[in-house]
Design an enzyme around this catalytic site. Structure first.
Site, PDB file in Angstrom:
ATOM      1  N   SER A 143       6.976 -34.317   5.444  1.00 28.61           N
ATOM      2  CA  SER A 143       7.942 -33.393   4.810  1.00 28.61           C
ATOM      3  C   SER A 143       8.521 -34.124   3.429  1.00 28.61           C
ATOM      4  CB  SER A 143       9.161 -32.795   5.482  1.00 28.61           C
ATOM      5  OG  SER A 143       8.679 -32.286   6.526  1.00 28.61           O
ATOM      6  N   GLU A 368       2.205 -27.422   5.029  1.00 31.40           N
ATOM      7  CA  GLU A 368       2.283 -26.745   3.526  1.00 31.40           C
ATOM      8  C   GLU A 368       3.993 -26.383   3.287  1.00 31.40           C
ATOM      9  OE1 GLU A 368       0.364 -26.127   1.043  1.00 31.40           O
ATOM     10  OE2 GLU A 368      -1.377 -26.518   1.962  1.00 31.40           O
TER      11      GLU A 368
HETATM   12  C1  FAD Z   1      -3.768 -28.935  11.309  1.00 36.18           C
HETATM   13  C2  FAD Z   1      -3.049 -29.813  10.219  1.00 36.18           C
HETATM   14  C3  FAD Z   1      -3.619 -29.700   8.932  1.00 36.18           C
HETATM   15  C4  FAD Z   1      -3.070 -30.517   7.978  1.00 36.18           C
HETATM   16  N1  FAD Z   1      -3.604 -30.595   6.660  1.00 36.18           N
HETATM   17  C5  FAD Z   1      -3.316 -31.432   5.584  1.00 36.18           C
HETATM   18  C6  FAD Z   1      -3.886 -31.595   4.658  1.00 36.18           C
HETATM   19  O1  FAD Z   1      -4.952 -31.270   4.357  1.00 36.18           O
HETATM   20  N2  FAD Z   1      -3.369 -32.716   3.608  1.00 36.18           N
HETATM   21  C7  FAD Z   1      -2.023 -33.094   3.745  1.00 36.18           C
HETATM   22  O2  FAD Z   1      -1.561 -33.949   2.847  1.00 36.18           O
HETATM   23  N3  FAD Z   1      -1.406 -32.834   4.893  1.00 36.18           N
HETATM   24  C8  FAD Z   1      -1.959 -31.953   5.905  1.00 36.18           C
HETATM   25  N4  FAD Z   1      -0.984 -31.464   6.995  1.00 36.18           N
HETATM   26  C9  FAD Z   1       0.133 -32.280   7.270  1.00 36.18           C
HETATM   27  C10 FAD Z   1       1.290 -31.436   7.059  1.00 36.18           C
HETATM   28  O3  FAD Z   1       1.496 -31.081   5.671  1.00 36.18           O
HETATM   29  C11 FAD Z   1       2.500 -31.995   7.473  1.00 36.18           C
HETATM   30  O4  FAD Z   1       2.384 -32.176   8.824  1.00 36.18           O
HETATM   31  C12 FAD Z   1       3.938 -31.623   7.049  1.00 36.18           C
HETATM   32  O5  FAD Z   1       4.114 -31.602   5.979  1.00 36.18           O
HETATM   33  C13 FAD Z   1       5.299 -31.901   8.198  1.00 36.18           C
HETATM   34  O6  FAD Z   1       5.027 -33.166   7.950  1.00 36.18           O
HETATM   35  P1  FAD Z   1       5.295 -34.007   9.494  1.00 36.18           P
HETATM   36  O7  FAD Z   1       4.296 -33.548  10.116  1.00 36.18           O
HETATM   37  O8  FAD Z   1       5.304 -35.618   9.340  1.00 36.18           O
HETATM   38  O9  FAD Z   1       6.684 -33.756  10.022  1.00 36.18           O
HETATM   39  P2  FAD Z   1       8.020 -34.216   9.549  1.00 36.18           P
HETATM   40  O10 FAD Z   1       8.366 -34.015   8.156  1.00 36.18           O
HETATM   41  O11 FAD Z   1       8.481 -35.496  10.383  1.00 36.18           O
HETATM   42  O12 FAD Z   1       9.154 -33.042  10.120  1.00 36.18           O
HETATM   43  C14 FAD Z   1       9.391 -32.976  11.495  1.00 36.18           C
HETATM   44  C15 FAD Z   1      10.590 -31.955  11.761  1.00 36.18           C
HETATM   45  O13 FAD Z   1      11.731 -32.368  11.039  1.00 36.18           O
HETATM   46  C16 FAD Z   1      11.964 -31.302  10.074  1.00 36.18           C
HETATM   47  N5  FAD Z   1      12.536 -31.846   8.793  1.00 36.18           N
HETATM   48  C17 FAD Z   1      12.028 -32.711   7.923  1.00 36.18           C
HETATM   49  N6  FAD Z   1      12.794 -32.845   7.020  1.00 36.18           N
HETATM   50  C18 FAD Z   1      13.955 -32.424   7.327  1.00 36.18           C
HETATM   51  C19 FAD Z   1      15.258 -32.405   6.589  1.00 36.18           C
HETATM   52  N7  FAD Z   1      15.319 -33.084   5.335  1.00 36.18           N
HETATM   53  N8  FAD Z   1      16.244 -31.758   7.255  1.00 36.18           N
HETATM   54  C20 FAD Z   1      16.065 -31.061   8.332  1.00 36.18           C
HETATM   55  N9  FAD Z   1      15.085 -31.036   8.926  1.00 36.18           N
HETATM   56  C21 FAD Z   1      13.944 -31.825   8.380  1.00 36.18           C
HETATM   57  C22 FAD Z   1      10.895 -30.349   9.993  1.00 36.18           C
HETATM   58  O14 FAD Z   1      11.136 -29.033   9.547  1.00 36.18           O
HETATM   59  C23 FAD Z   1      10.170 -30.575  11.302  1.00 36.18           C
HETATM   60  O15 FAD Z   1      10.601 -29.666  12.253  1.00 36.18           O
HETATM   61  C24 FAD Z   1      -1.589 -30.801   8.062  1.00 36.18           C
HETATM   62  C25 FAD Z   1      -0.975 -30.868   9.120  1.00 36.18           C
HETATM   63  C26 FAD Z   1      -1.757 -30.057  10.329  1.00 36.18           C
HETATM   64  C27 FAD Z   1      -0.968 -30.059  11.547  1.00 36.18           C
END
Ligand code: FAD
Length: 388
Positions: A143, A368
Protein backbone atom coordinates in the site's frame (compact mmCIF):
# COMPACT_ATOMS: atom_id res chain seq x y z
CA UNK A 1 -21.03 -24.89 -18.66
CA UNK A 2 -24.32 -23.01 -19.06
CA UNK A 3 -24.34 -19.89 -21.23
CA UNK A 4 -24.18 -16.47 -19.61
CA UNK A 5 -26.90 -13.84 -20.05
CA UNK A 6 -25.87 -11.04 -17.67
CA UNK A 7 -28.23 -8.89 -15.62
CA UNK A 8 -29.90 -5.78 -16.99
CA UNK A 9 -32.60 -4.92 -14.48
CA UNK A 10 -32.52 -1.16 -15.22
CA UNK A 11 -32.39 -1.61 -19.03
CA UNK A 12 -28.90 -0.18 -19.22
CA UNK A 13 -28.32 -1.88 -22.58
CA UNK A 14 -30.47 0.96 -23.95
CA UNK A 15 -27.71 3.35 -22.87
CA UNK A 16 -25.00 1.48 -24.79
CA UNK A 17 -23.87 2.24 -28.34
CA UNK A 18 -24.00 -0.51 -30.94
CA UNK A 19 -20.19 -0.84 -30.98
CA UNK A 20 -20.23 -1.26 -27.19
CA UNK A 21 -22.88 -3.99 -27.34
CA UNK A 22 -21.11 -5.79 -30.18
CA UNK A 23 -17.78 -5.69 -28.34
CA UNK A 24 -19.39 -7.03 -25.15
CA UNK A 25 -21.30 -9.81 -26.88
CA UNK A 26 -18.28 -10.91 -28.90
CA UNK A 27 -16.18 -11.30 -25.77
CA UNK A 28 -19.09 -12.94 -23.95
CA UNK A 29 -19.18 -15.65 -26.61
CA UNK A 30 -15.37 -16.04 -26.52
CA UNK A 31 -15.43 -16.53 -22.75
CA UNK A 32 -18.31 -19.05 -22.91
CA UNK A 33 -17.00 -21.06 -25.83
CA UNK A 34 -13.23 -20.86 -25.58
CA UNK A 35 -12.23 -19.90 -22.03
CA UNK A 36 -14.75 -21.67 -19.78
CA UNK A 37 -13.91 -25.16 -21.10
CA UNK A 38 -10.28 -24.60 -20.01
CA UNK A 39 -10.58 -22.85 -16.66
CA UNK A 40 -11.17 -25.84 -14.38
CA UNK A 41 -7.98 -27.57 -15.51
CA UNK A 42 -5.93 -24.38 -15.01
CA UNK A 43 -7.42 -23.68 -11.58
CA UNK A 44 -6.48 -27.17 -10.45
CA UNK A 45 -2.88 -26.36 -11.41
CA UNK A 46 -1.63 -23.54 -9.20
CA UNK A 47 -0.47 -20.54 -11.18
CA UNK A 48 -1.27 -21.62 -14.68
CA UNK A 49 -2.81 -19.42 -17.38
CA UNK A 50 -4.11 -20.76 -20.73
CA UNK A 51 -1.39 -19.17 -22.83
CA UNK A 52 -2.78 -20.92 -25.91
CA UNK A 53 -5.61 -18.33 -25.86
CA UNK A 54 -3.28 -15.32 -26.10
CA UNK A 55 -3.42 -15.09 -29.94
CA UNK A 56 -7.26 -15.18 -29.81
CA UNK A 57 -7.38 -12.56 -27.04
CA UNK A 58 -5.17 -10.37 -29.24
CA UNK A 59 -7.26 -11.08 -32.34
CA UNK A 60 -10.33 -9.87 -30.43
CA UNK A 61 -8.49 -6.59 -29.76
CA UNK A 62 -8.51 -7.06 -25.98
CA UNK A 63 -4.94 -5.90 -25.28
CA UNK A 64 -4.92 -2.13 -24.76
CA UNK A 65 -8.44 -1.96 -26.27
CA UNK A 66 -9.01 1.68 -25.23
CA UNK A 67 -5.64 2.90 -26.54
CA UNK A 68 -5.32 4.52 -29.95
CA UNK A 69 -2.81 3.74 -32.71
CA UNK A 70 -0.06 1.08 -32.75
CA UNK A 71 -2.53 -1.70 -33.65
CA UNK A 72 -4.80 -1.04 -30.64
CA UNK A 73 -8.59 -1.22 -31.01
CA UNK A 74 -9.23 2.42 -29.93
CA UNK A 75 -12.59 1.55 -28.32
CA UNK A 76 -14.53 3.83 -25.98
CA UNK A 77 -13.81 3.50 -22.29
CA UNK A 78 -17.32 2.12 -21.75
CA UNK A 79 -16.65 -0.60 -24.35
CA UNK A 80 -13.33 -1.30 -22.62
CA UNK A 81 -15.11 -1.61 -19.27
CA UNK A 82 -17.64 -4.03 -20.73
CA UNK A 83 -14.78 -6.16 -22.08
CA UNK A 84 -13.24 -6.30 -18.60
CA UNK A 85 -16.64 -7.26 -17.18
CA UNK A 86 -16.95 -10.14 -19.62
CA UNK A 87 -13.41 -11.37 -19.02
CA UNK A 88 -13.86 -11.36 -15.24
CA UNK A 89 -17.15 -13.18 -15.65
CA UNK A 90 -14.86 -15.97 -16.83
CA UNK A 91 -12.21 -15.55 -14.14
CA UNK A 92 -10.42 -12.69 -12.38
CA UNK A 93 -7.17 -14.21 -13.67
CA UNK A 94 -8.30 -13.72 -17.28
CA UNK A 95 -9.23 -10.09 -16.63
CA UNK A 96 -5.97 -9.59 -14.71
CA UNK A 97 -3.99 -10.85 -17.71
CA UNK A 98 -5.63 -8.28 -19.99
CA UNK A 99 -5.55 -5.48 -17.37
CA UNK A 100 -1.84 -5.90 -16.72
CA UNK A 101 -1.02 -6.06 -20.40
CA UNK A 102 -3.19 -3.08 -21.38
CA UNK A 103 -3.50 -0.74 -18.40
CA UNK A 104 -0.27 -1.42 -16.54
CA UNK A 105 2.20 -2.06 -19.39
CA UNK A 106 0.92 -0.71 -22.71
CA UNK A 107 -0.60 2.41 -21.11
CA UNK A 108 2.66 3.63 -19.49
CA UNK A 109 4.60 3.00 -22.71
CA UNK A 110 1.86 4.85 -24.63
CA UNK A 111 1.71 7.74 -22.12
CA UNK A 112 5.31 8.05 -20.96
CA UNK A 113 7.43 6.21 -23.54
CA UNK A 114 9.74 7.50 -26.28
CA UNK A 115 8.68 7.10 -29.92
CA UNK A 116 11.20 4.28 -30.26
CA UNK A 117 9.76 2.47 -27.21
CA UNK A 118 6.20 2.87 -28.53
CA UNK A 119 7.12 1.70 -32.03
CA UNK A 120 9.03 -1.28 -30.70
CA UNK A 121 6.67 -2.57 -27.99
CA UNK A 122 3.07 -1.47 -28.57
CA UNK A 123 2.29 -3.27 -31.86
CA UNK A 124 3.82 -6.48 -30.51
CA UNK A 125 1.94 -6.16 -27.23
CA UNK A 126 -1.38 -5.46 -28.98
CA UNK A 127 -0.76 -8.58 -31.07
CA UNK A 128 0.04 -10.66 -27.97
CA UNK A 129 3.52 -11.37 -29.35
CA UNK A 130 5.11 -9.63 -26.37
CA UNK A 131 3.75 -9.93 -22.82
CA UNK A 132 4.40 -7.35 -20.13
CA UNK A 133 4.36 -7.22 -16.34
CA UNK A 134 4.25 -4.29 -13.91
CA UNK A 135 6.64 -4.26 -10.98
CA UNK A 136 5.67 -1.81 -8.27
CA UNK A 137 4.96 -3.83 -5.08
CA UNK A 138 7.87 -5.09 -2.97
CA UNK A 139 7.97 -7.63 -0.14
CA UNK A 140 7.91 -4.82 2.45
CA UNK A 141 6.00 -2.13 0.53
CA UNK A 142 2.52 -2.68 -0.92
CA UNK A 143 0.00 0.00 0.00
CA UNK A 144 2.87 2.37 0.79
CA UNK A 145 4.61 1.74 -2.54
CA UNK A 146 6.53 5.03 -2.42
CA UNK A 147 8.67 3.46 0.32
CA UNK A 148 10.15 1.11 -2.31
CA UNK A 149 13.79 0.06 -1.89
CA UNK A 150 14.46 -1.02 -5.48
CA UNK A 151 17.03 1.47 -6.73
CA UNK A 152 18.52 2.46 -10.07
CA UNK A 153 21.92 4.20 -9.99
CA UNK A 154 23.36 6.05 -12.95
CA UNK A 155 26.33 4.22 -14.44
CA UNK A 156 28.11 5.51 -17.53
CA UNK A 157 25.38 6.32 -20.05
CA UNK A 158 22.84 3.98 -18.42
CA UNK A 159 21.62 2.57 -15.11
CA UNK A 160 22.28 -0.28 -12.69
CA UNK A 161 19.17 -1.74 -11.03
CA UNK A 162 19.06 -3.61 -7.69
CA UNK A 163 16.08 -4.79 -5.65
CA UNK A 164 13.13 -7.17 -5.37
CA UNK A 165 9.53 -6.85 -6.54
CA UNK A 166 6.87 -9.31 -5.29
CA UNK A 167 3.32 -10.33 -6.25
CA UNK A 168 3.88 -9.50 -9.89
CA UNK A 169 1.18 -10.81 -12.25
CA UNK A 170 2.65 -12.47 -15.36
CA UNK A 171 6.21 -11.91 -14.04
CA UNK A 172 7.71 -15.12 -15.42
CA UNK A 173 5.64 -14.96 -18.63
CA UNK A 174 6.68 -11.41 -19.49
CA UNK A 175 9.05 -10.40 -22.26
CA UNK A 176 9.33 -6.97 -20.65
CA UNK A 177 8.87 -5.77 -17.08
CA UNK A 178 7.89 -2.18 -16.33
CA UNK A 179 9.88 -1.65 -13.14
CA UNK A 180 9.49 1.34 -10.83
CA UNK A 181 12.62 2.26 -8.89
CA UNK A 182 14.06 5.00 -6.72
CA UNK A 183 16.72 7.14 -8.38
CA UNK A 184 18.59 10.26 -7.31
CA UNK A 185 15.80 12.21 -9.09
CA UNK A 186 12.90 10.32 -7.42
CA UNK A 187 10.86 7.38 -8.74
CA UNK A 188 11.41 6.47 -12.40
CA UNK A 189 10.13 3.67 -14.68
CA UNK A 190 12.37 1.25 -16.60
CA UNK A 191 11.73 -1.36 -19.28
CA UNK A 192 13.64 -4.46 -18.22
CA UNK A 193 13.76 -7.15 -20.88
CA UNK A 194 13.58 -10.86 -20.13
CA UNK A 195 17.00 -12.46 -20.24
CA UNK A 196 18.87 -9.35 -19.11
CA UNK A 197 21.77 -10.65 -16.94
CA UNK A 198 20.99 -10.39 -13.20
CA UNK A 199 17.18 -10.44 -13.73
CA UNK A 200 15.20 -13.48 -12.53
CA UNK A 201 11.44 -14.05 -12.14
CA UNK A 202 10.53 -17.16 -10.08
CA UNK A 203 6.83 -17.92 -9.54
CA UNK A 204 5.00 -17.76 -6.20
CA UNK A 205 3.29 -21.08 -5.44
CA UNK A 206 0.62 -22.13 -2.93
CA UNK A 207 -1.98 -19.48 -3.76
CA UNK A 208 -5.61 -20.14 -2.79
CA UNK A 209 -6.67 -17.17 -4.93
CA UNK A 210 -6.08 -16.30 -8.60
CA UNK A 211 -4.86 -19.83 -9.26
CA UNK A 212 -5.55 -19.32 -12.96
CA UNK A 213 -2.98 -16.53 -13.10
CA UNK A 214 0.81 -16.48 -12.85
CA UNK A 215 2.21 -14.44 -9.93
CA UNK A 216 5.97 -13.98 -9.56
CA UNK A 217 8.81 -12.29 -7.76
CA UNK A 218 11.27 -10.19 -9.71
CA UNK A 219 14.92 -10.14 -8.58
CA UNK A 220 17.36 -7.56 -9.89
CA UNK A 221 21.04 -7.93 -9.05
CA UNK A 222 23.29 -5.36 -10.72
CA UNK A 223 21.06 -5.36 -13.81
CA UNK A 224 22.43 -2.99 -16.45
CA UNK A 225 19.71 -0.97 -18.18
CA UNK A 226 20.44 1.39 -21.09
CA UNK A 227 19.10 4.95 -20.86
CA UNK A 228 16.88 4.18 -23.92
CA UNK A 229 14.93 1.77 -21.65
CA UNK A 230 13.90 4.45 -19.16
CA UNK A 231 10.38 5.85 -19.65
CA UNK A 232 11.37 9.46 -20.42
CA UNK A 233 8.10 11.14 -19.46
CA UNK A 234 7.41 9.30 -16.18
CA UNK A 235 8.46 11.38 -13.18
CA UNK A 236 7.76 10.47 -9.57
CA UNK A 237 4.86 8.40 -8.22
CA UNK A 238 2.48 10.08 -10.69
CA UNK A 239 3.78 7.59 -13.26
CA UNK A 240 2.75 4.33 -11.53
CA UNK A 241 -0.33 5.91 -9.91
CA UNK A 242 -1.75 6.99 -13.26
CA UNK A 243 -1.35 3.39 -14.51
CA UNK A 244 -3.19 2.16 -11.41
CA UNK A 245 -6.09 4.54 -12.11
CA UNK A 246 -6.46 2.92 -15.55
CA UNK A 247 -6.38 -0.59 -14.15
CA UNK A 248 -8.69 0.23 -11.22
CA UNK A 249 -11.20 1.61 -13.72
CA UNK A 250 -11.24 -1.78 -15.47
CA UNK A 251 -11.60 -3.60 -12.14
CA UNK A 252 -14.69 -1.55 -11.24
CA UNK A 253 -16.34 -3.14 -14.29
CA UNK A 254 -14.62 -6.50 -14.00
CA UNK A 255 -15.90 -7.21 -10.49
CA UNK A 256 -19.47 -6.86 -11.80
CA UNK A 257 -18.77 -9.70 -14.24
CA UNK A 258 -17.74 -11.99 -11.38
CA UNK A 259 -20.80 -10.88 -9.37
CA UNK A 260 -23.17 -11.56 -12.28
CA UNK A 261 -21.65 -15.00 -12.89
CA UNK A 262 -22.30 -15.94 -9.24
CA UNK A 263 -25.79 -14.44 -9.27
CA UNK A 264 -26.85 -16.20 -12.45
CA UNK A 265 -25.50 -19.52 -11.24
CA UNK A 266 -27.20 -19.33 -7.86
CA UNK A 267 -30.58 -18.25 -9.26
CA UNK A 268 -30.57 -21.29 -11.52
CA UNK A 269 -29.41 -23.58 -8.70
CA UNK A 270 -31.98 -22.44 -6.15
CA UNK A 271 -34.79 -22.87 -8.69
CA UNK A 272 -34.05 -26.57 -9.01
CA UNK A 273 -32.70 -27.45 -5.54
CA UNK A 274 -35.48 -28.94 -3.44
CA UNK A 275 -35.42 -28.30 0.31
CA UNK A 276 -38.24 -29.20 2.70
CA UNK A 277 -40.84 -29.86 0.05
CA UNK A 278 -40.10 -27.08 -2.38
CA UNK A 279 -37.43 -25.26 -4.35
CA UNK A 280 -34.86 -23.28 -2.35
CA UNK A 281 -35.73 -20.28 -4.55
CA UNK A 282 -39.24 -20.26 -3.05
CA UNK A 283 -38.00 -19.57 0.49
CA UNK A 284 -38.20 -16.03 1.85
CA UNK A 285 -34.63 -16.00 3.14
CA UNK A 286 -33.34 -17.02 -0.31
CA UNK A 287 -35.37 -14.37 -2.06
CA UNK A 288 -34.04 -11.69 0.26
CA UNK A 289 -30.48 -12.73 -0.61
CA UNK A 290 -31.24 -12.77 -4.34
CA UNK A 291 -33.01 -9.39 -4.18
CA UNK A 292 -29.98 -7.88 -2.39
CA UNK A 293 -27.63 -9.36 -5.00
CA UNK A 294 -29.53 -7.97 -7.97
CA UNK A 295 -29.91 -4.57 -6.30
CA UNK A 296 -26.17 -4.31 -5.59
CA UNK A 297 -25.25 -5.47 -9.12
CA UNK A 298 -27.59 -2.85 -10.58
CA UNK A 299 -26.19 -0.05 -8.39
CA UNK A 300 -22.67 -1.14 -9.37
CA UNK A 301 -23.60 -1.07 -13.06
CA UNK A 302 -24.93 2.48 -12.76
CA UNK A 303 -21.70 3.53 -11.05
CA UNK A 304 -19.52 1.84 -13.69
CA UNK A 305 -21.46 3.22 -16.64
CA UNK A 306 -21.39 6.78 -15.30
CA UNK A 307 -17.68 6.40 -14.56
CA UNK A 308 -17.05 5.23 -18.12
CA UNK A 309 -18.99 8.08 -19.68
CA UNK A 310 -17.06 10.56 -17.50
CA UNK A 311 -13.77 8.93 -18.57
CA UNK A 312 -14.78 9.21 -22.21
CA UNK A 313 -15.62 12.89 -21.62
CA UNK A 314 -12.24 13.53 -19.96
CA UNK A 315 -13.92 14.36 -16.63
CA UNK A 316 -12.76 11.40 -14.56
CA UNK A 317 -11.12 12.06 -11.19
CA UNK A 318 -9.12 9.31 -9.54
CA UNK A 319 -11.30 9.52 -6.40
CA UNK A 320 -14.31 8.51 -8.53
CA UNK A 321 -12.38 5.43 -9.61
CA UNK A 322 -11.57 4.70 -5.97
CA UNK A 323 -15.27 4.79 -5.07
CA UNK A 324 -16.23 2.47 -7.92
CA UNK A 325 -13.37 -0.02 -7.38
CA UNK A 326 -14.00 -0.10 -3.63
CA UNK A 327 -17.77 -0.52 -3.93
CA UNK A 328 -17.97 -2.91 -6.84
CA UNK A 329 -15.31 -5.30 -5.57
CA UNK A 330 -16.89 -5.26 -2.12
CA UNK A 331 -20.39 -6.08 -3.37
CA UNK A 332 -19.03 -8.71 -5.74
CA UNK A 333 -17.23 -10.43 -2.88
CA UNK A 334 -20.37 -10.37 -0.72
CA UNK A 335 -22.44 -11.76 -3.60
CA UNK A 336 -19.89 -14.54 -4.21
CA UNK A 337 -19.90 -15.44 -0.51
CA UNK A 338 -23.71 -15.52 -0.32
CA UNK A 339 -23.93 -17.49 -3.56
CA UNK A 340 -21.46 -20.03 -2.20
CA UNK A 341 -23.59 -20.29 0.94
CA UNK A 342 -26.79 -20.93 -1.02
CA UNK A 343 -25.05 -23.66 -3.02
CA UNK A 344 -24.48 -25.53 0.23
CA UNK A 345 -21.90 -28.31 0.05
CA UNK A 346 -22.01 -28.19 -3.75
CA UNK A 347 -20.60 -24.67 -3.42
CA UNK A 348 -17.21 -25.92 -2.29
CA UNK A 349 -16.39 -27.91 -5.44
CA UNK A 350 -15.21 -26.55 -8.76
CA UNK A 351 -18.24 -27.78 -10.70
CA UNK A 352 -19.70 -24.47 -9.51
CA UNK A 353 -18.11 -21.05 -9.95
CA UNK A 354 -19.03 -19.13 -6.81
CA UNK A 355 -16.16 -20.23 -4.60
CA UNK A 356 -13.58 -19.69 -7.36
CA UNK A 357 -14.86 -16.15 -7.87
CA UNK A 358 -15.01 -15.65 -4.10
CA UNK A 359 -11.38 -16.53 -3.48
CA UNK A 360 -10.30 -14.58 -6.57
CA UNK A 361 -12.15 -11.52 -5.31
CA UNK A 362 -10.15 -11.68 -2.07
CA UNK A 363 -7.13 -10.78 -4.21
CA UNK A 364 -9.06 -8.18 -6.19
CA UNK A 365 -10.03 -6.57 -2.88
CA UNK A 366 -6.33 -6.40 -1.95
CA UNK A 367 -4.60 -5.45 -5.20
CA UNK A 368 -4.80 -2.14 -7.05
CA UNK A 369 -5.29 -0.34 -3.75
CA UNK A 370 -6.83 -2.31 -0.91
CA UNK A 371 -10.41 -1.67 0.17
CA UNK A 372 -9.02 0.30 3.14
CA UNK A 373 -6.67 2.36 0.98
CA UNK A 374 -9.59 3.48 -1.21
CA UNK A 375 -11.55 4.28 1.97
CA UNK A 376 -8.70 6.58 2.99
CA UNK A 377 -8.52 8.17 -0.47
CA UNK A 378 -12.23 8.99 -0.22
CA UNK A 379 -11.82 10.11 3.39
CA UNK A 380 -9.10 12.54 2.38
CA UNK A 381 -11.25 13.82 -0.48
CA UNK A 382 -14.18 14.44 1.87
CA UNK A 383 -12.27 15.99 4.77
CA UNK A 384 -9.16 17.42 3.19
CA UNK A 385 -7.17 15.53 5.82
CA UNK A 386 -4.77 12.69 5.08
CA UNK A 387 -5.39 10.02 7.72
CA UNK A 388 -2.30 8.23 9.02
C1 FAD B 1 -2.43 -12.23 -6.91
C2 FAD B 1 -1.83 -10.85 -6.78
C3 FAD B 1 -1.38 -10.20 -7.94
C4 FAD B 1 -0.75 -8.95 -7.83
N1 FAD B 1 -0.23 -8.35 -8.97
C5 FAD B 1 0.55 -7.24 -8.84
C6 FAD B 1 1.26 -6.71 -9.97
O1 FAD B 1 1.12 -7.19 -11.11
N2 FAD B 1 2.11 -5.67 -9.77
C7 FAD B 1 2.29 -5.09 -8.53
O2 FAD B 1 3.09 -4.15 -8.44
N3 FAD B 1 1.62 -5.56 -7.44
C8 FAD B 1 0.76 -6.62 -7.57
N4 FAD B 1 0.11 -7.13 -6.46
C9 FAD B 1 0.38 -6.54 -5.14
C10 FAD B 1 -0.77 -5.73 -4.57
O3 FAD B 1 -0.94 -4.53 -5.30
C11 FAD B 1 -0.48 -5.50 -3.08
O4 FAD B 1 -0.64 -6.75 -2.44
C12 FAD B 1 -1.37 -4.43 -2.48
O5 FAD B 1 -0.98 -3.14 -2.90
C13 FAD B 1 -1.37 -4.46 -0.93
O6 FAD B 1 -0.07 -4.44 -0.45
P1 FAD B 1 0.38 -5.52 0.66
O7 FAD B 1 0.03 -6.88 0.18
O8 FAD B 1 1.82 -5.23 0.97
O9 FAD B 1 -0.52 -5.21 1.94
P2 FAD B 1 -0.28 -4.05 3.00
O10 FAD B 1 -0.04 -2.75 2.34
O11 FAD B 1 0.73 -4.53 4.00
O12 FAD B 1 -1.72 -4.01 3.70
C14 FAD B 1 -2.11 -4.96 4.71
C15 FAD B 1 -3.39 -4.45 5.38
O13 FAD B 1 -3.13 -3.16 5.95
C16 FAD B 1 -4.09 -2.22 5.48
N5 FAD B 1 -3.46 -0.90 5.41
C17 FAD B 1 -2.44 -0.52 4.60
N6 FAD B 1 -2.14 0.78 4.81
C18 FAD B 1 -3.00 1.23 5.75
C19 FAD B 1 -3.21 2.49 6.39
N7 FAD B 1 -2.48 3.55 6.07
N8 FAD B 1 -4.17 2.57 7.34
C20 FAD B 1 -4.94 1.51 7.66
N9 FAD B 1 -4.80 0.30 7.09
C21 FAD B 1 -3.85 0.16 6.14
C22 FAD B 1 -4.51 -2.75 4.14
O14 FAD B 1 -5.77 -2.24 3.75
C23 FAD B 1 -4.53 -4.25 4.39
O15 FAD B 1 -5.75 -4.60 5.01
C24 FAD B 1 -0.60 -8.34 -6.55
C25 FAD B 1 -1.13 -8.97 -5.42
C26 FAD B 1 -1.74 -10.21 -5.51
C27 FAD B 1 -2.26 -10.88 -4.28
Amino acid sequence: MADFHGSDFMLLDEELADEELIARDTVRAFVSNEFMPLIQEHIRKDGSFPMELVPRIAELGLFGANLHGYGCAGLSNVAYGLLMQELERGDSGLRSFASVQGSLCMYPIHAFGSDAQKDHWLPKMAAGEAIGCFGLTEPDFGSYAQGMRTRAERSGGGWVLNGTKRWITNGSLAHVAIVWAQTEDGVRGFLVERGTPGFEAPDIKGKFSLRGSVTSELYFKDVEIPEENRLPKAEGMKGPLSCLTQARYGIAWGALGAAMACFEEVVEYTRTREVQGGPLAGKQLTQQKLADMLTEITKGQLLALRLGRLKDAGKLHHTMVSMAKRNNVDIALQIARNARDLLGANGIVDDYQAMRHMVNLETVRTYEGTHDVHTLILGEHITGMRAL
